[in-house]
Design a protein around this motif. Structure first.
Motif, PDB file in Angstrom:
ATOM      1  N   VAL A  49       0.833  -1.143   0.103  1.00  9.49           N
ATOM      2  CA  VAL A  49       0.009   0.101   0.041  1.00  9.49           C
ATOM      3  C   VAL A  49       0.918   1.331  -0.027  1.00  9.49           C
ATOM      4  CG1 VAL A  49      -1.609   1.172   1.347  1.00  9.49           C
ATOM      5  CG2 VAL A  49      -1.986  -1.158   1.346  1.00  9.49           C
ATOM      6  N   GLN A  50       0.557   2.065  -0.915  1.00 13.63           N
ATOM      7  CA  GLN A  50       1.451   3.482  -0.997  1.00 13.63           C
ATOM      8  C   GLN A  50       1.274   4.409   0.251  1.00 13.63           C
ATOM      9  OE1 GLN A  50       4.002   3.248  -3.406  1.00 13.63           O
ATOM     10  NE2 GLN A  50       2.946   1.422  -3.660  1.00 13.63           N
ATOM     11  N   GLU A  51       0.065   4.574   0.552  1.00 16.02           N
ATOM     12  CA  GLU A  51      -0.121   5.380   1.758  1.00 16.02           C
ATOM     13  C   GLU A  51      -0.652   4.655   2.722  1.00 16.02           C
ATOM     14  OE1 GLU A  51      -2.071   5.861  -1.246  1.00 16.02           O
ATOM     15  OE2 GLU A  51      -0.768   7.156  -2.126  1.00 16.02           O
ATOM     16  N   ALA A  52      -0.023   4.311   3.732  1.00 16.04           N
ATOM     17  CA  ALA A  52      -0.594   3.380   4.625  1.00 16.04           C
ATOM     18  C   ALA A  52      -1.706   3.892   5.544  1.00 16.04           C
ATOM     19  CB  ALA A  52       0.533   2.813   5.727  1.00 16.04           C
ATOM     20  N   THR A  53      -1.679   5.311   5.649  1.00 15.33           N
ATOM     21  CA  THR A  53      -2.870   6.040   6.556  1.00 15.33           C
ATOM     22  C   THR A  53      -2.943   7.267   5.439  1.00 15.33           C
ATOM     23  OG1 THR A  53      -1.822   5.192   8.461  1.00 15.33           O
ATOM     24  CG2 THR A  53      -3.295   7.290   8.516  1.00 15.33           C
ATOM     25  N   SER A  82      -8.796  -6.754  -4.154  1.00 10.92           N
ATOM     26  CA  SER A  82     -10.024  -6.484  -3.688  1.00 10.92           C
ATOM     27  C   SER A  82      -9.643  -6.014  -2.084  1.00 10.92           C
ATOM     28  CB  SER A  82     -10.912  -7.836  -3.630  1.00 10.92           C
ATOM     29  OG  SER A  82     -10.312  -8.753  -2.839  1.00 10.92           O
ATOM     30  N   TRP A  83     -10.647  -5.231  -1.683  1.00  7.89           N
ATOM     31  CA  TRP A  83     -10.673  -4.392  -0.522  1.00  7.89           C
ATOM     32  C   TRP A  83     -11.574  -4.945   0.409  1.00  7.89           C
ATOM     33  CZ3 TRP A  83      -6.855  -1.198   1.374  1.00  7.89           C
ATOM     34  CH2 TRP A  83      -5.867  -0.514   0.163  1.00  7.89           C
ATOM     35  N   ARG A  84     -11.327  -5.005   1.765  1.00  7.04           N
ATOM     36  CA  ARG A  84     -12.589  -5.615   2.753  1.00  7.04           C
ATOM     37  C   ARG A  84     -12.067  -4.692   4.092  1.00  7.04           C
ATOM     38  NH1 ARG A  84      -9.160  -9.948   3.883  1.00  7.04           N
ATOM     39  NH2 ARG A  84      -8.827 -10.127   6.191  1.00  7.04           N
ATOM     40  N   VAL A 110     -10.887   3.614   9.964  1.00  9.00           N
ATOM     41  CA  VAL A 110     -11.148   2.309   9.458  1.00  9.00           C
ATOM     42  C   VAL A 110      -9.971   1.641   9.135  1.00  9.00           C
ATOM     43  CG1 VAL A 110     -12.425   1.151   7.596  1.00  9.00           C
ATOM     44  CG2 VAL A 110     -13.474   3.340   8.505  1.00  9.00           C
ATOM     45  N   SER A 111     -10.020   0.261   9.400  1.00 11.69           N
ATOM     46  CA  SER A 111      -8.744  -0.493   9.094  1.00 11.69           C
ATOM     47  C   SER A 111      -9.144  -1.290   7.961  1.00 11.69           C
ATOM     48  CB  SER A 111      -8.320  -1.371  10.214  1.00 11.69           C
ATOM     49  OG  SER A 111      -7.719  -0.613  11.386  1.00 11.69           O
ATOM     50  N   LEU A 112      -8.246  -1.444   6.868  1.00 14.56           N
ATOM     51  CA  LEU A 112      -8.634  -2.162   5.809  1.00 14.56           C
ATOM     52  C   LEU A 112      -7.524  -3.148   5.240  1.00 14.56           C
ATOM     53  CD1 LEU A 112      -9.803   1.111   3.470  1.00 14.56           C
ATOM     54  CD2 LEU A 112     -10.952  -0.486   4.432  1.00 14.56           C
ATOM     55  N   ARG A 113      -8.110  -4.110   4.390  1.00 12.97           N
ATOM     56  CA  ARG A 113      -7.006  -4.831   3.873  1.00 12.97           C
ATOM     57  C   ARG A 113      -7.091  -4.966   2.534  1.00 12.97           C
ATOM     58  NH1 ARG A 113      -2.922  -7.698   5.406  1.00 12.97           N
ATOM     59  NH2 ARG A 113      -3.220  -7.162   7.616  1.00 12.97           N
ATOM     60  N   ARG A 118      -5.392 -12.345  -7.674  1.00 11.10           N
ATOM     61  CA  ARG A 118      -4.878 -13.632  -8.449  1.00 11.10           C
ATOM     62  C   ARG A 118      -3.950 -14.276  -7.432  1.00 11.10           C
ATOM     63  NH1 ARG A 118      -4.368  -9.941 -13.110  1.00 11.10           N
ATOM     64  NH2 ARG A 118      -6.395 -10.296 -14.088  1.00 11.10           N
ATOM     65  N   ALA A 119      -3.486 -13.715  -6.475  1.00 11.26           N
ATOM     66  CA  ALA A 119      -2.654 -14.457  -5.481  1.00 11.26           C
ATOM     67  C   ALA A 119      -3.330 -13.999  -4.011  1.00 11.26           C
ATOM     68  CB  ALA A 119      -1.298 -14.026  -5.737  1.00 11.26           C
ATOM     69  N   PRO A 120      -4.204 -14.918  -3.367  1.00 12.06           N
ATOM     70  CA  PRO A 120      -4.973 -14.362  -2.180  1.00 12.06           C
ATOM     71  C   PRO A 120      -4.182 -14.570  -1.087  1.00 12.06           C
ATOM     72  CG  PRO A 120      -6.422 -16.005  -3.522  1.00 12.06           C
ATOM     73  CD  PRO A 120      -4.783 -15.795  -4.158  1.00 12.06           C
ATOM     74  N   GLN A 121      -2.800 -15.235  -1.057  1.00 13.44           N
ATOM     75  CA  GLN A 121      -1.954 -15.190   0.237  1.00 13.44           C
ATOM     76  C   GLN A 121      -1.396 -13.762   0.463  1.00 13.44           C
ATOM     77  OE1 GLN A 121      -1.694 -16.990  -2.608  1.00 13.44           O
ATOM     78  NE2 GLN A 121       0.414 -16.875  -3.248  1.00 13.44           N
ATOM     79  N   ALA A 122      -1.290 -13.001  -0.835  1.00 14.86           N
ATOM     80  CA  ALA A 122      -0.510 -11.652  -0.572  1.00 14.86           C
ATOM     81  C   ALA A 122      -1.669 -10.699  -0.324  1.00 14.86           C
ATOM     82  CB  ALA A 122      -0.282 -11.212  -2.190  1.00 14.86           C
ATOM     83  N   SER A 123      -1.274  -9.980   0.710  1.00 16.45           N
ATOM     84  CA  SER A 123      -2.211  -8.868   1.240  1.00 16.45           C
ATOM     85  C   SER A 123      -1.424  -7.693   1.776  1.00 16.45           C
ATOM     86  CB  SER A 123      -3.207  -9.337   2.376  1.00 16.45           C
ATOM     87  OG  SER A 123      -2.618  -9.880   3.492  1.00 16.45           O
ATOM     88  N   ALA A 124      -2.131  -6.581   2.290  1.00 21.42           N
ATOM     89  CA  ALA A 124      -1.316  -5.418   2.675  1.00 21.42           C
ATOM     90  C   ALA A 124      -2.587  -4.641   3.384  1.00 21.42           C
ATOM     91  CB  ALA A 124      -0.610  -4.586   1.560  1.00 21.42           C
ATOM     92  N   ALA A 125      -2.109  -4.185   4.421  1.00 23.65           N
ATOM     93  CA  ALA A 125      -3.061  -3.137   5.424  1.00 23.65           C
ATOM     94  C   ALA A 125      -2.830  -1.807   5.153  1.00 23.65           C
ATOM     95  CB  ALA A 125      -2.564  -3.651   7.028  1.00 23.65           C
ATOM     96  N   ALA A 126      -3.930  -1.090   5.386  1.00 22.84           N
ATOM     97  CA  ALA A 126      -3.928   0.281   5.423  1.00 22.84           C
ATOM     98  C   ALA A 126      -5.135   0.973   6.545  1.00 22.84           C
ATOM     99  CB  ALA A 126      -4.497   0.780   4.088  1.00 22.84           C
TER     100      ALA A 126
END
Length: 150
Positions: A49-53, A82-84, A110-113, A118-126
């Motif tokens: 994520v480019q801007e974590a906050t 995709s975001w959740r 709000v905390s997002l992920r 295409r690679a569901p094991q890869a995620s990043a938080a924001a």
């Protein structure tokens, strides 16, 4: 005796195309010949994520409904995320309206992920914060007034 599979952890040294080549020798008794397989792989850069906050002003419910907040930019991965919502403050009642915007119904955090489709094991938080704007004050210093949040 049947040969056992030897599993090895693979690590990529660079991003790009690769292949996994496997070979199983012929059975000593001749019951099968040599077996070969090749699996093409695509090594993706890590998802980030480019801007974590991000912090946005929150004016009122009507304004928030008409103006959803842009989600943070993402780099790496396959390019399709995709975001959740992982956690939202009690007042924000957040919901991801699409994969580009976040709808909030009140000031709060709000905390997002972001997850690579295409690679569901890869995620990043924001984190996205909608900060309530109490008032605006116009200060005139010249020809155009400057607006200051209060």
């Amino acid at each position: 005796a049947i040969p056992t599979c030897q599993c090895v952890r693979l690590r990529a040294s660079s991003v790009g195309l690769a292949s996994l080549d496997a070979r199983l020798g012929a059975a000593p008794d001749g019951s099968w010949g040599e077996q070969r397989a090749c699996v093409p792989l695509v090594v993706l850069p890590p998802l980030a994520v480019q801007e974590a906050t991000l912090v946005y002003p929150w004016l009122c419910a009507a304004h928030a409904e008409a103006h959803p907040l842009p989600l943070p930019s993402v780099s790496g991965g396959s390019g399709c995320v995709s975001w959740r919502v992982e956690q939202a403050g009690p007042q924000s009642a957040a919901a991801v309206a699409s994969d580009r915007y976040l709808s909030v119904r009140g000031a709060g955090s709000v905390s997002l992920r972001a997850t690579d489709v295409r690679a569901p094991q890869a995620s990043a938080a924001a984190r996205v914060a909608a900060v309530e704007v109490a008032s605006l004050l116009a200060i005139s210093s010249g020809e155009l007034p400057a607006l200051v949040g209060g």
